[in-house]
Write a protein that holds these residues in place. Structure first.
Motif, PDB file in Angstrom:
ATOM      1  N   ASN A 147       5.404  -2.215  -4.486  1.00 23.28           N
ATOM      2  CA  ASN A 147       4.325  -1.606  -5.228  1.00 23.28           C
ATOM      3  C   ASN A 147       3.722  -2.651  -6.160  1.00 23.28           C
ATOM      4  O   ASN A 147       4.017  -2.699  -7.344  1.00 23.28           O
ATOM      5  CB  ASN A 147       4.887  -0.421  -6.011  1.00 23.28           C
TER       6      ASN A 147
ATOM      7  N   VAL B  87      -2.466  -4.013   3.176  1.00 24.69           N
ATOM      8  CA  VAL B  87      -2.284  -5.089   4.151  1.00 24.69           C
ATOM      9  C   VAL B  87      -1.021  -5.886   3.847  1.00 24.69           C
ATOM     10  O   VAL B  87      -0.251  -6.223   4.746  1.00 24.69           O
ATOM     11  CB  VAL B  87      -3.513  -6.015   4.117  1.00 24.69           C
TER      12      VAL B  87
ATOM     13  N   ILE C 161     -11.628  -4.784  -2.750  1.00 29.30           N
ATOM     14  CA  ILE C 161     -11.052  -5.321  -1.521  1.00 29.30           C
ATOM     15  C   ILE C 161      -9.557  -5.555  -1.690  1.00 29.30           C
ATOM     16  O   ILE C 161      -8.746  -5.226  -0.829  1.00 29.30           O
ATOM     17  CB  ILE C 161     -11.783  -6.621  -1.140  1.00 29.30           C
ATOM     18  N   TRP C 162      -9.208  -6.110  -2.822  1.00 27.90           N
ATOM     19  CA  TRP C 162      -7.789  -6.423  -3.047  1.00 27.90           C
ATOM     20  C   TRP C 162      -6.957  -5.171  -3.281  1.00 27.90           C
ATOM     21  O   TRP C 162      -5.767  -5.154  -2.981  1.00 27.90           O
ATOM     22  CB  TRP C 162      -7.639  -7.399  -4.210  1.00 27.90           C
ATOM     23  N   LEU C 163      -7.589  -4.146  -3.820  1.00 29.57           N
ATOM     24  CA  LEU C 163      -6.881  -2.886  -4.005  1.00 29.57           C
ATOM     25  C   LEU C 163      -6.321  -2.443  -2.661  1.00 29.57           C
ATOM     26  O   LEU C 163      -5.178  -2.011  -2.527  1.00 29.57           O
ATOM     27  CB  LEU C 163      -7.853  -1.841  -4.557  1.00 29.57           C
ATOM     28  N   PHE C 164      -7.150  -2.595  -1.654  1.00 26.31           N
ATOM     29  CA  PHE C 164      -6.786  -2.262  -0.292  1.00 26.31           C
ATOM     30  C   PHE C 164      -5.608  -3.132   0.172  1.00 26.31           C
ATOM     31  O   PHE C 164      -4.741  -2.693   0.914  1.00 26.31           O
ATOM     32  CB  PHE C 164      -8.041  -2.475   0.556  1.00 26.31           C
ATOM     33  N   PHE C 165      -5.609  -4.375  -0.309  1.00 29.54           N
ATOM     34  CA  PHE C 165      -4.508  -5.263   0.047  1.00 29.54           C
ATOM     35  C   PHE C 165      -3.188  -4.837  -0.574  1.00 29.54           C
ATOM     36  O   PHE C 165      -2.137  -4.953   0.023  1.00 29.54           O
ATOM     37  CB  PHE C 165      -4.832  -6.677  -0.455  1.00 29.54           C
TER      38      PHE C 165
ATOM     39  N   THR D 197      -2.269  -1.854  -2.068  1.00 26.37           N
ATOM     40  CA  THR D 197      -1.764  -0.490  -2.085  1.00 26.37           C
ATOM     41  C   THR D 197      -0.421  -0.398  -1.352  1.00 26.37           C
ATOM     42  O   THR D 197      -0.296  -0.855  -0.228  1.00 26.37           O
ATOM     43  CB  THR D 197      -2.766   0.443  -1.390  1.00 26.37           C
ATOM     44  N   PRO D 198       0.579   0.180  -2.007  1.00 29.47           N
ATOM     45  CA  PRO D 198       1.879   0.246  -1.345  1.00 29.47           C
ATOM     46  C   PRO D 198       1.786   1.147  -0.121  1.00 29.47           C
ATOM     47  O   PRO D 198       1.056   2.126  -0.111  1.00 29.47           O
ATOM     48  CB  PRO D 198       2.795   0.844  -2.408  1.00 29.47           C
ATOM     49  N   GLY D 199       2.541   0.790   0.894  1.00 34.96           N
ATOM     50  CA  GLY D 199       2.563   1.612   2.105  1.00 34.96           C
ATOM     51  C   GLY D 199       1.357   1.364   2.977  1.00 34.96           C
ATOM     52  O   GLY D 199       1.482   0.883   4.098  1.00 34.96           O
ATOM     53  N   LEU D 200       0.176   1.614   2.431  1.00 33.68           N
ATOM     54  CA  LEU D 200      -1.018   1.479   3.250  1.00 33.68           C
ATOM     55  C   LEU D 200      -1.531   0.052   3.297  1.00 33.68           C
ATOM     56  O   LEU D 200      -2.213  -0.336   4.227  1.00 33.68           O
ATOM     57  CB  LEU D 200      -2.150   2.353   2.689  1.00 33.68           C
TER      58      LEU D 200
ATOM     59  N   GLN E 145       1.968  -4.157   5.015  1.00 32.11           N
ATOM     60  CA  GLN E 145       2.034  -4.130   6.473  1.00 32.11           C
ATOM     61  C   GLN E 145       2.488  -5.476   7.011  1.00 32.11           C
ATOM     62  O   GLN E 145       3.294  -5.543   7.948  1.00 32.11           O
ATOM     63  CB  GLN E 145       0.660  -3.790   7.036  1.00 32.11           C
TER      64      GLN E 145
ATOM     65  N   GLY F 206       1.970  -1.502  -9.194  1.00 28.95           N
ATOM     66  CA  GLY F 206       2.637  -0.444  -9.934  1.00 28.95           C
ATOM     67  C   GLY F 206       3.907  -0.880 -10.623  1.00 28.95           C
ATOM     68  O   GLY F 206       4.592  -0.057 -11.216  1.00 28.95           O
ATOM     69  N   ARG F 207       4.238  -2.153 -10.511  1.00 23.65           N
ATOM     70  CA  ARG F 207       5.464  -2.613 -11.168  1.00 23.65           C
ATOM     71  C   ARG F 207       5.132  -3.662 -12.197  1.00 23.65           C
ATOM     72  O   ARG F 207       4.350  -4.572 -11.932  1.00 23.65           O
ATOM     73  CB  ARG F 207       6.428  -3.175 -10.130  1.00 23.65           C
TER      74      ARG F 207
END
Ligand SMILES: Nc1ncnc2c1ncn2[C@@H]1O[C@H](COP(=O)(O)OP(=O)(O)OP(=O)(O)O)[C@@H](O)[C@H]1O
Ligand SMILES: Nc1ncnc2c1ncn2[C@@H]1O[C@H](COP(=O)(O)OP(=O)(O)OP(=O)(O)O)[C@@H](O)[C@H]1O
Ligand SMILES: [Mg+2]
Ligand SMILES: [Mg+2]
Lengths: 276, 297, 397, 343, 343
Positions: B152, B138, B127-131, B133-136, B141, B155-156
Motif C-alpha cells: 500500500n 501497476v 497517472i501515478w495514483l493509478f500506479f 493503488t494497492p491491488g489494482l 501487478q 497508505g503506509r
C-alpha cells in the motif's frame, strides 16, 4: 576496405544505448499506461487484460463530466494573458537593466533577483488578500498579474539584451533610431530565441499551474484545466481509474501533441537561448 | 561642455526608471508588500468571535514550535529536498549525457525523458495514483509477477513520502536535463579532441573536464530543485493529502492547510515567514558565494 | 428578479451535477422571479474554501451547502446567520421541525438552527452477495455484530478476497465514529468543547479496527483509500465495504454482481454517524436575498424533491415525509437497500463536530492512521490526539 | 633514416558521400616542418585530423614512425596537437592545462614539475602558472597550447591554424618562436594554414591543397618559382602572379600557341613610357607601401597585372603607361586545365 | 572651399578619470581619405566615436560641414559608419539591412527601391537581397555594411577597422574596392586601422596615435620617410625600421653624439662578407617570402636588424655576416625622448 575502429568504442556505445533506452522506457511508461487505461474499460485496465477491447467510452464519460471546453478556453486565455504581460514587463525591465547606466541599478537588480526566491506559491495567503483587495478575485487577471513581473524573465531578457553586440545598437542610433526604435528594431528581434524559449517555459508553467489558480478561482468561468481536473478527479464518492485517465489524457493532449510535433524546435529554442 | 555629459546622464536615469517602473510596481504588489504583510500578520493572534485579534509578538512562532505537525512537516520537507535534489540532478545529468551522445533513436530517448516535464503535476499525480493503488495498481501487478505481496504505497507512513518523491523526480529530471544538454552543447568539441589526444579515457574526460564545466549549470539546477522542493506540492492534493498521519505532508501544503482549511492565517503567516527566511538565506548563499566562485572566466 | 449564488460541494459535471441542475431548473419554473446560479466546487473542503474566499473578497453568496460539521467554526468566524433570523411565518417554523432530528443535531447550536440538512448521508455496509454464497455464507444475512464481522470475514478470506475494507483516508474520523458509537461511546459533547478520544471504549474501538488487518488479516494493512475503495469493491477485491450511502446509486449502476446493503454491525449498540452537507445562510446578504434563499431551500427540501434526490443519489431523504411519497415507496419496494440508511437513522449520532473542527479531526485522523499503519499503539495515538484536542479546545471551554 | 617519419598513402575521407579529402599521399621526413596550405574548405583540417586519429579514413593507410596507425585511437599515435581555438580547459589553470596529459598518464609528480618548468620556460610563461585561460591574453593562451604540446614530448606535433586568432604583429613574432622551438626540439611539425606568407616563411615543405586533393607539394621556392598550375601561381606570392592570354601578346613572341595563358610575377614587370613596352595599360590602383609601391593595371585579356616599384612612386589612377617584361620570366599554363605547359 | 570639412579642436575624453583621448585636433578636407592608425588601445576608436556622436567629449569642439555638432546626437550629424563587426542586423535580410536607415527615416518606397538597387550594384551584391547575414560570406557581409553606409548618401563615412575580420586575400581586394568607392562617390572617409599597410596604401593622410594623443599626422610618405619619432619609425613599414645605438657604430661615423639612436630601414641595409662592412652580425632568422627574403640579425646594441633581399637567399641560422649601409639613409632620434633629432 575501410579501416575499422577497435572493439571498445562499439561496446561502450552498446552499453550507452541500453542504459538510455531502459531509462527512457521507464520514464515514459506511466504515460503509456495512462493512455492504455484511458482506452479500456476499468476492469480491463486494472486487470491488464491485453485482449480487452479498445473503447472511447471513458472519453465520452469524462467529456460529459465537466465543461472541458470552457476549461480549455480559460487555460488558453490565462496563458495568453500571463505571457503577454510578462513579455511587456520583462522586456522593458530587461532593457533597462542591460543598457541603461543609472545609480542604484545594481541594487535594484539584486532585489529583483531576490524575487526568484520569494515564490508566489509561498505567498499564497497574502497574495490572495492582495488580489481580493484589488478586485481581481476570480478573474483571469487575478491569476495572471502576480506572474507578470517574472524575475526569471527579467533576468533572461537582460542576459539576451546584453549579448546583443553594442555595435548593433550604435549602428541603429546612427541610422536615426530613438531608444524605443532601437529596442523594437534591434533588441527585440535579436532576442527572438530567448523570447521563444521563455514563452515555452511560461506557457508550460502556467498551463500546468495549480495551487494559485486553485485559490483565486471560484467559478467555472475562470477555472483552468488543472483545477478542473483536480475537482473532477476527487469527487466525494470515489473515482473511476479509466475515466480519470481519460480526463487526464484529454487535458494534457493539446500541450503533449504540440510538444511532440515541435519537440525539435522546443528543445532547440532552449539550447539556443543558452538558458543556464 | 560638462553640461552636455550631465544632461545625457540625467536622461538615461529617467529612462531607466521609467522602463523599470511596471516591473517594480508589480513586484511590490505581489512580492514585497505581501512579504511584509505576512511578517506583520504573523505577529497577531487570530481573531474569533470570542477572542479578537491582538498583538502577540513571537506567540505564533512559539505555537508553531509546540505543534508536533510543524516538526513533522519540516522533517518531511528536509527529506523531500534531500532526496529529490541530488537524485534528480544525477538522473538529469545521466540523461543529458546520453541524450547528447550518438546513440540510435536519440530523438525518442530525448522525448521520453522530457515528456513528463510538460505534464501538469495534477495530471501526473492522477497517472501515478493509478500506479500506486494497492491491488489494482501497476506497481502491485508488476510486483505480483515477481511474487511480491501487495504494497500500500500511499497508505503506509514508511512509503508514502517516498512515493511522492518518486513522482517529483520523475517530473523534474527531464526538465533539468534540458539545461545540462544546453550546457553540454556549449562545451567546444575540440576540448574532447584535445583530451583524446592526451589519452584521457571517457571517464577521465567526464570527471575532469565535463563535470567542472557543468558546475554553473549544476548550481542553477540545484537552486531550482531546491525551490521546487518547496513549491512542488500539487501532487499531494491528489496522492496523499499529506497523509497517512502527516507522513507525506510538506511545508507549503501545511501552509495551505493552516490558511484555508483551519482558517488560521496568523499561523500560516508565521510558517510562511520561516520559509521565506530559509529561501532568503539560500539566495544569499547563491548570489554571494556560489556565483562568485564559479566565475572562472 | 433576485440573483442567488449557491456554492455546491460536488465535482462539476458529475452525475450529481445533472441532478442538481434538474432540481434548479424545476425551481426556476416554479419561481421565475428568482435566478439561481449554482457553482460546483468539488469536495467539502474545497467548497468551504471557495465560499469563504468569495465572501471575504466581497462577493455575495447568501446560501451554500457545506459540511454539516462546519457550523461551529462558521459561527466562530462570524460567517453564517441562524435560520431563526429569517423565518417569518409559523409555517416556516413548522417546516424546520419536519426533518429527522438525527440530521438536525449538527446544525442546532445555542438553541438556534444554523444548518438545514440536504445532502445527507450515513455509513452503510455494502456486501457482495456472490462472494457470500461462494464462501458458504447466507447472502441474506450480513454480519450483525463485531464478532460475526470477524468470523464471516475469515470465511470470506479463505476464498481469496479481503473480508472487509473500511476506508481510512478522506474521512477516517467518520468511520471511526461509527465504531466508537457501536462500542457505546460518543466522541464529543454536544457543545463541541470536549472530546473523549482517550476513553477506554474508544480505544477499544480503534483496537478492534486495527485487529481486522493486524490480527485477522481480513482487511489490507495500511490505510484503505477512500477514493478508490468503490473501485476495489466493484473489482471484487473485498467482499464488504463501509462507505457513504451517497455511493449507493453509483454502486448499483456499476456492479456486475449481486450486492446487498446492510446496517453497520453492533457491539453494545448499533450506530453510525450522519454525514454530509447542510444548507447555511451566509452573512452580508440582503433580506430579499435571504427570503429568496429560504424559498429555494424549502423548495429543495420538500418531500417530493427530497425523495427524488434520494433515489438519484442514494443520499438520505431528509424528512420522514420524503419516505412517505409514492416515488420513494415504489423505489424502496423494488430496491430495499434504499431504505437501509433511513432505518439506521434511528440509531445515528451527530458527526464529530467541535470548535477548531478541522484541526481536531486532523488530530484524530492522524491517530487513527498511525494506529492502522502500525506506527503507534491505538491507546497512545488516541491519547496524543486527545491532548491536541484539549489544547485546541481549552480557549472555548 | 631513409624511411619517412610520417607516411600517408592514398587516404580518402568522405562526409555522407560528399568529398572531404581524396587521394592524399605524403611522405614527411623526421624533423621537418610541413605546411598544409590552401583556401578555406580545401581539406587541410580534415587531413590533419586523419593524421591525429580524430577521424578514421574511408580508405588508405597512415604510418607514423614505422607503425601503421590507420585504425589506432588518437592517444596511441604518439603525437600532440595545437588547435586553432587552443582548446584550453577553461576551468584549469595554466599549469594544470599544460600537465593535463601527464596527469592522465600518471607521470610521477617530480617529473611533472620538471617538465612543466621546462615547458613554461621555453614558451616564456613562467609566472603565469596559476592563471586561468580567461585571465591571460590571446598570445599567452597560444603559448599555453604550445607548452601543452611540448610537455608531452612527442616527436610529432600537429597544428591547425595556430596563429589565426592573433593579430598581425603578434602573429609575426609567435611565428618565429614556433619555428625556433621546432628547430631546437627537433620536432616534426605539420602545420595547417591558409596564409601563404606563413607557409612560405616557416615550412621546409609546403603542401598546397585544392578541393580535397594535393595540388603541389614541395619546397617553398619550388612553389613560387615553378608553380604547377595557375592555382598555385595565384595562391602563392603577394601580390600574386598576373595572367595574360596568349592572344594579347604581340604575335610570335611566344611559342606555346593561343591555348596558353602566361603568368608573370610583379617583380618581373617593368613600367615604360606610354606607347612603349610590350603592353599598353591604364593605371587602376596605386598602393604605396613605404619601401615600395604597387601599381595595378587594367588591360583586356589580363588579370591582376601589378608592378612592384621601390620607394614612393606617384602616378594617378587613370593615367596610361606601357609595360614590359623579360620573356624568360613568363610561366606558361594550359588555358583549359590550368596546368603548367612544359616548355 | 578653404574651410576644412571636418574640424576637431582639442577634444578630450576620459573614462572614469582614466585617459581615453586628449588634445585631439584635426582638420580634414572634403573628399579626403584619412586613416587613424595606432596600436591597440591608443584611442582610435574613441576618436571615431566622438566624431560619430556615440560618445560625448569632456571638452573640445567638433565641427562637421561647418556646423558645430559637439552636442548633436549621432543621427543628426549626417554621417554613416561601418563597424569592425559590420553590425549587420542578423534578423534582417540584406535588402532590409541596407534600407534600415531609410525605413527609420520614412523615405518613400520608390526612392528606397532605387537607392537599394544602386547601392547593391555598386557593391556587387545584386542577387543577394533576400539572404540573411548568416547566409553570406564574410566578404559579402563587409559589402553589405558598405552598402548601408552608401545608401544613406551622407558625405562623411566613418569606418572602424572594417577589414580586420577578413582574411589576408580578401582584405587586399576589398581595400581596393573601398578606395574606389570613396573616390567615385567623392566621400570623405575617416578610417580606423591598426594595420600600417592598410593606412599607408589607402590614405591621403595618416594620423598616427599613441596613448590617446596624436603622434604624427601627414601624408603616408611623410610618415615613412621622415618619421617624427622612433615610435612612428617602428610602427610604419614592414619589417619596421631597425635601431642602433650610436655607441656601436664605428666612432666618428656620425655627428649626433652618444645620446642618439639611429634608425635604418631594411631596404637600406646591405649584406657583405663576414668581416667586412660596418657591423658584424649573426643570422637569427631567414624568412623566404617568394619575391624576397628577409634575413634578421642579432647584434648587441641594436634591435630589429633585418635585410631585405630579392628572390630566394639561402643562409643558415647562426651563420655570421657583415652589414653595411649608407649614412645618408640613417635617421637620428633622441635616445631618451625618442623624438627626431634635427640634423
Ligand atoms: N564533420 C564534417 N561533416 C561534414 N562535412 C565536413 C566535416 N568536416 C569537414 N567537412 C567538409 O569537408 C571539406 C573540408 O573541410 P576542412 O575542415 O578540412 O577544410 P579546411 O581546409 O580546414 O578549411 P578551413 O580553412 O576553413 O578550416 C569541407 O567541404 C567541409 O565542409
Ligand atoms: N567604454 C569605455 N569605458 C572605459 N574605458 C574605455 C571605454 N572605451 C575605451 N576605453 C579605454 O580608452 C582607451 C582607448 O580605447 P580605444 O577603444 O579608443 O582604443 P583603440 O585604439 O580603438 O584600440 P583597438 O585597436 O584595440 O580597438 C583604452 O585604454 C580603453 O581601455
Ligand atoms: Mg580548418
Ligand atoms: Mg578600436
Amino acid at each position: 576496405m575501410a579501416p575499422k575502429r577497435s572493439f571498445r568504442p562499439r561496446l561502450t556505445l552498446a552499453l550507452d544505448t541500453l542504459g538510455a533506452w531502459t531509462l527512457a522506457i521507464v520514464w515514459i511508461a506511466p504515460l503509456l499506461f495512462a493512455v492504455w487505461a484511458a482506452f479500456h474499460s476499468t476492469s480491463d485496465a486494472v486487470n491488464f487484460n491485453l485482449a480487452g477491447a479498445w473503447t472511447l467510452d471513458n472519453f465520452r464519460t469524462a467529456w460529459d463530466g465537466a465543461p472541458w471546453l470552457r476549461y480549455f478556453f480559460n487555460t488558453f486565455l490565462l496563458v495568453t494573458v500571463v505571457l503577454a504581460g510578462q513579455l511587456v514587463v520583462t522586456t522593458l525591465a530587461g532593457y533597462a537593466f542591460a543598457q541603461f547606466q543609472f545609480p542604484g541599478r545594481d541594487v535594484l537588480f539584486i532585489i529583483v533577483l531576490l524575487q526568484l526566491f520569494i515564490l508566489p506559491e509561498v505567498l499564497i495567503v497574502e497574495n490572495y488578500v492582495m488580489v481580493s483587495r484589488l478586485g481581481m478575485f476570480d478573474t483571469v487577471f487575478g491569476i495572471g498579474t502576480p506572474y507578470w513581473a517574472s524575475a526569471f524573465g527579467i533576468f533572461l531578457m537582460r542576459q539576451a539584451f546584453k549579448s546583443v553586440p553594442k555595435e548593433l545598437d550604435e549602428a541603429a542610433r546612427i541610422e536615426g533610431c530613438s531608444w524605443f526604435g532601437v529596442l523594437w528594431r534591434v533588441y527585440v528581434p535579436s532576442a527572438k530565441p530567448t523570447y521563444l524559449a521563455y514563452a515555452l517555459v511560461s506557457v508550460s508553467t502556467h498551463w500546468n499551474n495549480f495551487l494559485w489558480p486553485l485559490i483565486v478561482t471560484n467559478s467555472e468561468t475562470t477555472r483552468p484545466l488543472t483545477v478542473g481536473l483536480s475537482l473532477f478527479g476527487a469527487p466525494e464518492s470515489g473515482v473511476n481509474i479509466s475515466v480519470i485517465s481519460a480526463a487526464t489524457i484529454m487535458s494534457i493532449a493539446p500541450l503533449l501533441i504540440a510538444f511532440l510535433l515541435f519537440q525539435r524546435q522546443f528543445v532547440q529554442a532552449f539550447l539556443r537561448a543558452g538558458i543556464k | 561642455m560638462n553640461d552636455l555629459a550631465r544632461y545625457e546622464r540625467r536622461r538615461r536615469i529617467m529612462y531607466g526608471w521609467m522602463l523599470l517602473s511596471p516591473a517594480l510596481i508589480l513586484l511590490s504588489l505581489f512580492a514585497f508588500i505581501p512579504s511584509a504583510m505576512t511578517f506583520w500578520s504573523s505577529l497577531f493572534s487570530r481573531g474569533t468571535r470570542r477572542n479578537p485579534s491582538e498583538f502577540v509578538g513571537a506567540g505564533n512562532y512559539e505555537l508553531l514550535f509546540a505543534d508536533p505537525t510543524f516538526s513533522k512537516v519540516v522533517v518531511n520537507n528536509l527529506i523531500y529536498a534531500g532526496v529529490t535534489i541530488p537524485v534528480s540532478i544525477i538522473i538529469a545529468l545521466a540523461m543529458a549525457l546520453w541524450a547528447n551522445s550518438k546513440i540510435p533513436a536519440r530523438g525518442f530517448v530525448r522525448t521520453a525523458f522530457f515528456t513528463p516535464t510538460i505534464l501538469p503535476m495534477i495530471a501526473a499525480a492522477n497517472i501515478w495514483l493509478f500506479f500506486y493503488t494497492p491491488g489494482l495498481g501497476v506497481l502491485d501487478q508488476i510486483g505480483a509477477l515477481f511474487g511480491f505481496g501487495s504494497v500500500n504505497w500511499l497508505g503506509r507512513p514508511e512509503t508514502a513520502l517516498w512515493a511522492v518523491i518518486i513522482v517529483t523526480i520523475w517530473k523534474e529530471a527531464g526538465f533539468f536535463m534540458i539545461f545540462y544538454l544546453a550546457a553540454l552543447q556549449t562545451i567546444p568539441p575540440d576540448l574532447k579532441e584535445a583530451a583524446d589526444i592526451e589519452g584521457a579515457s571517457r571517464w577521465t574526460y567526464t570527471r575532469r573536464i565535463v563535470l567542472p564545466l557543468l558546475m554553473p549549470t549544476t548550481i542553477f539546477v540545484a537552486v531550482n530543485a531546491l525551490i521546487n522542493s518547496v513549491k512542488l506540492i500539487d501532487h499531494l492534493f491528489i496522492l496523499t493529502k499529506g497523509g497517512p498521519s502527516d507522513a507525506s505532508k510538506l511545508v507549503l501544503y501545511y501552509i495551505w492547510e493552516l490558511a484555508f482549511s483551519y482558517f488560521d492565517r496568523p499561523q500560516a503567516a508565521a510558517l510562511t515567514v520561516m520559509v521565506l527566511l530559509v529561501l532568503g538565506i539560500t539566495a544569499a548563499i547563491k548570489f554571494i558565494i556560489l556565483d562568485r566562485r564559479t566565475h572562472y572566466q | 428578479q433576485t440573483e442567488l449564488t449557491m456554492y455546491y460541494p460536488i465535482a462539476v459535471g458529475g452525475a450529481l451535477t445533472q441532478v442538481v441542475d434538474g432540481l434548479i431548473a424545476e425551481f426556476h419554473e416554479a419561481h421565475p422571479e428568482i435566478r439561481v446560479n449554482s457553482i460546483y466546487a468539488g469536495n467539502y473542503d474545497d467548497t468551504r474554501v471557495r465560499v469563504l474566499s468569495a465572501i471575504s473578497s466581497g462577493d455575495s453568496a447568501p446560501l451554500s451547502v457545506l459540511f454539516s460539521i462546519d457550523a461551529l467554526d462558521l459561527i466562530e468566524q462570524e460567517m453564517i446567520i441562524p435560520f431563526d433570523d429569517v423565518l417569518e411565518t409559523d409555517e416556516d417554523r413548522e417546516w424546520l421541525d419536519s426533518f429527522y432530528p438525527g440530521l438536525m443535531a449538527n446544525g442546532q447550536i445555542d438553541g438556534q438552527t444554523w444548518g438545514v440538512p440536504f445532502q445527507r448521508s450515513t455509513i452503510v455496509a455494502y456486501y457482495n452477495k456472490d462472494m457470500f454464497s461462494a464462501a458458504g455464507l447466507d447472502p441474506e444475512a450480513p454480519p450483525a455484530n463485531w464478532d460475526e464481522l470477524v468470523s464471516m470475514g475469515l470465511a470470506l478470506r479463505e476464498t481469496g478476497p479481503y473480508g472487509i475494507m473500511i476506508p481510512s483516508t478522506g474521512y477516517p474520523y467518520w468511520m471511526f465514529q461509527a465504531l466508537a458509537t457501536q462500542n457505546g461511546m460518543e466522541l464529543m459533547n454536544g457543545d463541541g468543547t470536549e472530546t473523549y478520544f482517550d476513553d477506554p471504549a474508544v480505544v477499544e474501538a480503534l483496537e478492534y479496527w486495527v485487529s481486522l488487518s493486524a490480527e485477522h488479516d481480513i482487511m489490507p494493512s495500511g490505510t484503505v483509500e477512500w477514493g478508490t475503495l468503490r473501485q476495489a469493491f466493484l473489482e471484487g477485491q473485498t467482499a464488504m465495504m463501509w462507505h457513504t450511502t451517497g455511493n449507493l446509486t453509483a454502486v448499483r449502476d456499476e456492479a456486475s454482481f449481486d450486492f446487498g446493503v446492510a446496517m453497520l454491525p453492533e457491539k453494545v449498540r448499533p450506530g453510525s454517524p450522519t454525514g454530509g452537507g447542510n444548507f447555511y445562510l451566509f452573512e452580508g446578504a440582503s433580506d430579499e436575498e435571504y427570503r429568496a434563499a429560504l424559498t429555494l431551500i424549502r423548495f429543495l427540501t420538500d418531500p417530493e424533491r427530497a425523495a427524488q434526490w434520494s433515489i438519484a443519489t442514494g443520499y438520505v431523504g431528509v424528512s420522514p415525509a420524503a419516505y412517505e411519497t409514492d416515488v420513494l415507496r415504489a423505489y424502496a419496494e423494488d430496491f430495499p437497500a434504499a431504505i437501509v440508511a433511513r432505518d439506521q437513522l434511528e440509531y445515528s449520532v451527530a458527526e464529530l463536530s467541535t470548535y477548531e473542527g478541522a484541526r481536531v479531526r486532523d488530530a484524530l485522523n492522524t491517530a487513527i492512521q498511525s494506529a492502522l499503519t502500525g506506527s503507534a499503539a491505538p491507546a497512545d495515538a488516541l491519547a496524543q490526539a486527545q491532548a491536541i484536542a484539549d489544547r485546541l479546545l481549552a480557549p472555548y471551554r | 633514416m631513409t624511411d619517412p617519419f610520417v607516411h600517408v598513402e592514398s587516404v580518402e575521407k568522405r562526409w555522407n558521400g560528399q568529398l572531404g579529402v581524396e587521394d592524399i599521399s605524403l611522405s614527411i621526413p623526421r624533423g621537418s616542418f610541413v605546411a598544409l596550405l590552401g583556401p578555406s574548405g580545401c581539406g587541410k583540417s580534415t587531413t590533419l585530423r586523419l593524421l591525429a586519429g580524430l577521424e578514421v579514413p574511408d580508405s588508405g593507410r597512415i604510418v607514423i614512425g614505422g607503425r601503421d596507425v590507420t585504425a589506432s585511437p588518437a592517444a596511441e599515435r604518439g603525437l600532440s596537437m595545437v588547435f586553432q581555438s587552443y582548446a584550453l580547459f577553461p576551468h584549469l589553470d595554466v599549469a594544470e592545462n599544460v600537465l593535463f596529459g601527464l596527469k592522465v598518464r600518471r607521470v610521477p609528480r617530480a617529473e611533472q614539475r620538471k617538465k612543466l618548468a621546462e615547458a613554461l620556460d621555453m614558451t616564456g610563461l613562467t609566472g603565469l602558472e596559476k592563471r586561468k585561460p580567461g585571465q591571460i591574453s590571446g598570445g599567452q593562451r597560444q603559448r599555453v597550447a604550445l607548452a601543452r604540446a611540448i610537455v608531452a614530448g612527442h616527436p610529432l606535433c600537429l597544428m591547425d591554424e595556430p596563429l589565426s586568432n592573433l593579430d598581425a604583429k603578434l602573429r609575426h613574432s609567435v611565428r618565429r618562436d614556433i619555428k625556433k622551438l621546432q628547430r631546437d626540439l627537433g620536432m616534426t611539425v605539420i602545420y595547417v594554414t591558409h596564409d601563404q606568407t606563413e607557409a612560405m616563411s616557416m615550412a621546409d615543405m609546403v603542401v598546397l591543397m585544392k578541393e580535397g586533393r594535393i595540388e603541389q607539394a614541395g619546397k617553398p621556392a619550388e612553389l613560387y618559382e615553378t608553380p604547377a598550375s595557375t592555382f598555385v601561381a595565384g595562391f602563392v606570392g603577394s601580390p600574386p602572379m598576373a595572367f595574360m592570354d596568349a592572344a594579347i601578346l604581340p604575335a610570335g613572341l611566344t611559342s606555346a600557341g593561343l591555348d596558353a595563358v602566361y603568368g608573370v610575377r610583379p617583380e618581373h614587370l617593368d613600367l615604360t613610357q606610354e606607347g612603349e613596352g610590350l603592353l599598353q595599360a591604364v593605371i587602376t590602383h596605386c598602393e604605396y607601401m613605404g619601401s615600395e609601391t604597387f601599381i595595378s593595371f587594367d588591360v583586356p585579356g589580363t588579370s591582376g597585372l601589378t608592378v612592384r616599384l621601390p620607394g614612393e612612386v606617384r602616378r594617378s589612377v587613370g593615367e596610361a603607361a606601357g609595360l614590359t617584361f623579360d620573356l624568360s620570366n613568363l610561366h606558361a599554363f594550359d588555358k583549359n586545365t590550368g596546368y603548367k605547359l612544359s616548355r
